[in-house]
Design a protein around this motif. Structure first.
Motif, PDB file in Angstrom:
ATOM      1  N   VAL A  45     -26.218  23.876 -27.429  1.00  0.00           N
ATOM      2  CA  VAL A  45     -25.569  25.174 -27.579  1.00  0.00           C
ATOM      3  C   VAL A  45     -24.655  25.455 -26.396  1.00  0.00           C
ATOM      4  CG1 VAL A  45     -25.947  27.655 -27.777  1.00  0.00           C
ATOM      5  CG2 VAL A  45     -27.478  26.054 -28.950  1.00  0.00           C
ATOM      6  N   ALA A  46     -25.159  25.190 -25.190  1.00  0.00           N
ATOM      7  CA  ALA A  46     -24.374  25.412 -23.978  1.00  0.00           C
ATOM      8  C   ALA A  46     -24.601  24.229 -23.051  1.00  0.00           C
ATOM      9  CB  ALA A  46     -24.787  26.714 -23.304  1.00  0.00           C
ATOM     10  N   PRO A  47     -23.686  23.275 -23.007  1.00  0.00           N
ATOM     11  CA  PRO A  47     -23.866  22.102 -22.155  1.00  0.00           C
ATOM     12  C   PRO A  47     -24.118  22.479 -20.710  1.00  0.00           C
ATOM     13  CG  PRO A  47     -21.984  21.819 -23.621  1.00  0.00           C
ATOM     14  CD  PRO A  47     -22.431  23.236 -23.771  1.00  0.00           C
ATOM     15  N   ASP A  48     -25.057  21.775 -20.087  1.00  0.00           N
ATOM     16  CA  ASP A  48     -25.458  22.072 -18.714  1.00  0.00           C
ATOM     17  C   ASP A  48     -24.636  21.244 -17.735  1.00  0.00           C
ATOM     18  OD1 ASP A  48     -26.709  22.777 -16.404  1.00  0.00           O
ATOM     19  OD2 ASP A  48     -28.609  21.763 -16.841  1.00  0.00           O
ATOM     20  N   ARG A  58     -12.848  16.826 -10.436  1.00  0.00           N
ATOM     21  CA  ARG A  58     -13.755  16.528 -11.538  1.00  0.00           C
ATOM     22  C   ARG A  58     -14.276  17.795 -12.197  1.00  0.00           C
ATOM     23  NH1 ARG A  58     -18.466  12.555 -10.344  1.00  0.00           N
ATOM     24  NH2 ARG A  58     -18.693  12.891 -12.585  1.00  0.00           N
ATOM     25  N   GLU A  59     -14.262  18.913 -11.476  1.00  0.00           N
ATOM     26  CA  GLU A  59     -14.808  20.158 -12.019  1.00  0.00           C
ATOM     27  C   GLU A  59     -14.050  20.579 -13.269  1.00  0.00           C
ATOM     28  OE1 GLU A  59     -15.587  24.787 -10.655  1.00  0.00           O
ATOM     29  OE2 GLU A  59     -15.219  23.248  -9.146  1.00  0.00           O
ATOM     30  N   HIS A  60     -12.730  20.462 -13.223  1.00  0.00           N
ATOM     31  CA  HIS A  60     -11.910  20.845 -14.369  1.00  0.00           C
ATOM     32  C   HIS A  60     -12.212  19.936 -15.565  1.00  0.00           C
ATOM     33  CE1 HIS A  60      -8.588  22.385 -16.684  1.00  0.00           C
ATOM     34  NE2 HIS A  60      -8.071  21.153 -16.801  1.00  0.00           N
ATOM     35  N   LEU A  61     -12.395  18.632 -15.293  1.00  0.00           N
ATOM     36  CA  LEU A  61     -12.720  17.691 -16.360  1.00  0.00           C
ATOM     37  C   LEU A  61     -14.056  18.027 -16.996  1.00  0.00           C
ATOM     38  CD1 LEU A  61     -12.183  15.104 -17.953  1.00  0.00           C
ATOM     39  CD2 LEU A  61     -13.182  13.808 -16.054  1.00  0.00           C
ATOM     40  N   LEU A  62     -15.045  18.386 -16.193  1.00  0.00           N
ATOM     41  CA  LEU A  62     -16.358  18.746 -16.714  1.00  0.00           C
ATOM     42  C   LEU A  62     -16.272  19.983 -17.594  1.00  0.00           C
ATOM     43  CD1 LEU A  62     -18.520  18.101 -13.524  1.00  0.00           C
ATOM     44  CD2 LEU A  62     -18.650  16.848 -15.682  1.00  0.00           C
ATOM     45  N   GLU A  63     -15.444  20.929 -17.207  1.00  0.00           N
ATOM     46  CA  GLU A  63     -15.274  22.143 -18.016  1.00  0.00           C
ATOM     47  C   GLU A  63     -14.648  21.795 -19.362  1.00  0.00           C
ATOM     48  OE1 GLU A  63     -12.948  24.690 -15.570  1.00  0.00           O
ATOM     49  OE2 GLU A  63     -14.647  25.328 -14.327  1.00  0.00           O
ATOM     50  N   GLU A  64     -13.688  20.863 -19.356  1.00  0.00           N
ATOM     51  CA  GLU A  64     -13.072  20.441 -20.612  1.00  0.00           C
ATOM     52  C   GLU A  64     -14.078  19.723 -21.515  1.00  0.00           C
ATOM     53  OE1 GLU A  64      -9.681  18.050 -19.862  1.00  0.00           O
ATOM     54  OE2 GLU A  64      -8.388  19.751 -19.315  1.00  0.00           O
ATOM     55  N   ALA A  66     -17.299  20.179 -21.497  1.00  0.00           N
ATOM     56  CA  ALA A  66     -18.228  21.198 -22.003  1.00  0.00           C
ATOM     57  C   ALA A  66     -17.612  21.957 -23.168  1.00  0.00           C
ATOM     58  CB  ALA A  66     -18.606  22.160 -20.878  1.00  0.00           C
ATOM     59  N   GLU A  67     -16.311  22.227 -23.070  1.00  0.00           N
ATOM     60  CA  GLU A  67     -15.619  22.940 -24.153  1.00  0.00           C
ATOM     61  C   GLU A  67     -15.557  22.075 -25.409  1.00  0.00           C
ATOM     62  OE1 GLU A  67     -11.263  24.953 -25.116  1.00  0.00           O
ATOM     63  OE2 GLU A  67     -11.803  24.430 -23.054  1.00  0.00           O
ATOM     64  N   LEU A  68     -15.307  20.777 -25.221  1.00  0.00           N
ATOM     65  CA  LEU A  68     -15.295  19.866 -26.359  1.00  0.00           C
ATOM     66  C   LEU A  68     -16.658  19.794 -27.040  1.00  0.00           C
ATOM     67  CD1 LEU A  68     -13.148  16.903 -24.983  1.00  0.00           C
ATOM     68  CD2 LEU A  68     -12.552  18.419 -26.887  1.00  0.00           C
ATOM     69  N   ASP A  69     -17.733  19.756 -26.241  1.00  0.00           N
ATOM     70  CA  ASP A  69     -19.092  19.742 -26.802  1.00  0.00           C
ATOM     71  C   ASP A  69     -19.347  21.002 -27.620  1.00  0.00           C
ATOM     72  OD1 ASP A  69     -19.821  17.290 -25.852  1.00  0.00           O
ATOM     73  OD2 ASP A  69     -20.815  18.040 -24.055  1.00  0.00           O
ATOM     74  N   ALA A  70     -18.880  22.136 -27.104  1.00  0.00           N
ATOM     75  CA  ALA A  70     -19.067  23.406 -27.816  1.00  0.00           C
ATOM     76  C   ALA A  70     -18.300  23.393 -29.132  1.00  0.00           C
ATOM     77  CB  ALA A  70     -18.608  24.567 -26.937  1.00  0.00           C
ATOM     78  N   GLN A  71     -17.086  22.827 -29.124  1.00  0.00           N
ATOM     79  CA  GLN A  71     -16.293  22.742 -30.351  1.00  0.00           C
ATOM     80  C   GLN A  71     -16.960  21.814 -31.368  1.00  0.00           C
ATOM     81  OE1 GLN A  71     -12.405  21.495 -29.095  1.00  0.00           O
ATOM     82  NE2 GLN A  71     -11.871  23.493 -28.209  1.00  0.00           N
TER      83      GLN A  71
END
Length: 283
Positions: A45-48, A58-64, A66-71
């Protein structure tokens, strides 16, 4: 009123699960619930991403990511809803009027345990979404459900055929006697011929146990056939089933009987893998 619960996923067995669920609901005169559980491990539901902050670019990549996982999770939920609607339409064509649709995000075994008080029968595909293309493999969550759920479980192959005969694997123990009593009184098998098969030594004691089972079933209107065979449990049971063209096998997953040790012990997979017809697991 308790429900027949058909567990719908993206596997090749989903259509058969729907048809067997509808058949069981009609036989039991019970409402039908079609359930889709979105695996929390595959679609969180919300990637950790805790512990990853402070890694610069790398922080920006991780956020992307996480967004892909949510989609992906949102798309999977929509896909599950479409599958449930298609299953509902098919069940209505099969003659079911009272249908509920339910979608959950989590673990299938945990979800069924939470719902256990409202369940009369669970219907699952022998081969899940991850093993549809590998018939020698059973569904990854199936053994867990069998071990933890205390409700009857109907396991289906890839295609549907309305059962017209049943076979009970019997070892004469007190717990499998309960299985005979359950089968004898269940409207699921009303009017069907029933074979009671024991895999054990050919002794007068074992024949007496089989004759007891025969009497219980006959008193409830069943045509009964009893058999005592020697050999290894799995091949002997399946050979008998094939010899007599029996549509559905019934086994118990309770007590400490030889059948239980075979079914829910280390050789569970081989029994289920060898099955090409529906199997009802009694609890």
């Amino acid at each position: 009123m308790t429900n027949v619960v058909g567990c719908i996923d993206g596997s090749a067995a989903a259509t058969a699960v729907c048809d067997y669920s509808a058949w069981a609901a009609l036989q039991l005169d019970a409402p039908l619930m079609l359930l889709h559980v979105l695996d929390l491990n595959r679609y969180p539901v919300a990637p950790d991403v805790t512990g990853n902050i402070g890694l610069g670019s790398r922080e920006h990549l991780l956020e992307e990511l996480a967004e892909l996982d949510a989609q992906r999770a949102k798309v999977a939920l929509k896909e599950g809803h479409v599958m449930l609607e298609a299953a509902e339409s098919r069940a209505r064509e099969d003659g079911i009027a009272n249908i509920q649709l339910r979608q959950r995000h989590g673990d299938l075994s945990d979800t069924l345990q939470e719902m256990e008080g409202d369940i009369r029968l669970v219907v699952l595909g022998l081969h899940g979404e991850d093993s549809s293309d590998k018939p020698q493999h059973i569904g990854s969550q199936l053994e867990t459900v069998i071990r933890t759920l205390h409700r009857p479980i109907l396991l289906t192959p890839f295609s549907f055929s309305a059962p017209a005969s049943a076979m009970l694997a019997f070892d004469g123990s007190a717990t499998t006697r309960k299985g005979v009593e359950m089968l004898a009184k269940s409207p699921l098998f009303k009017g069907m011929p029933v074979h009671v098969v024991m895999v054990d030594a050919d002794t007068s004691d074992n024949w007496e146990k089989l004759k007891w089972a025969e009497q219980q079933l006959a008193e409830n209107g069943h045509e009964v056939h009893i058999a005592l065979r020697a050999g290894d449990v799995e091949p002997t049971l399946h050979a008998y089933q094939a010899e007599h063209n029996i549509d559905i096998m019934v086994m118990g997953a309770y007590g400490h009987s030889r059948i239980r040790q075979f079914l829910v012990g280390s050789t569970t997979s081989s029994m289920l893998q060898a099955s090409k017809s529906p199997m009802l697991i009694l609890r």
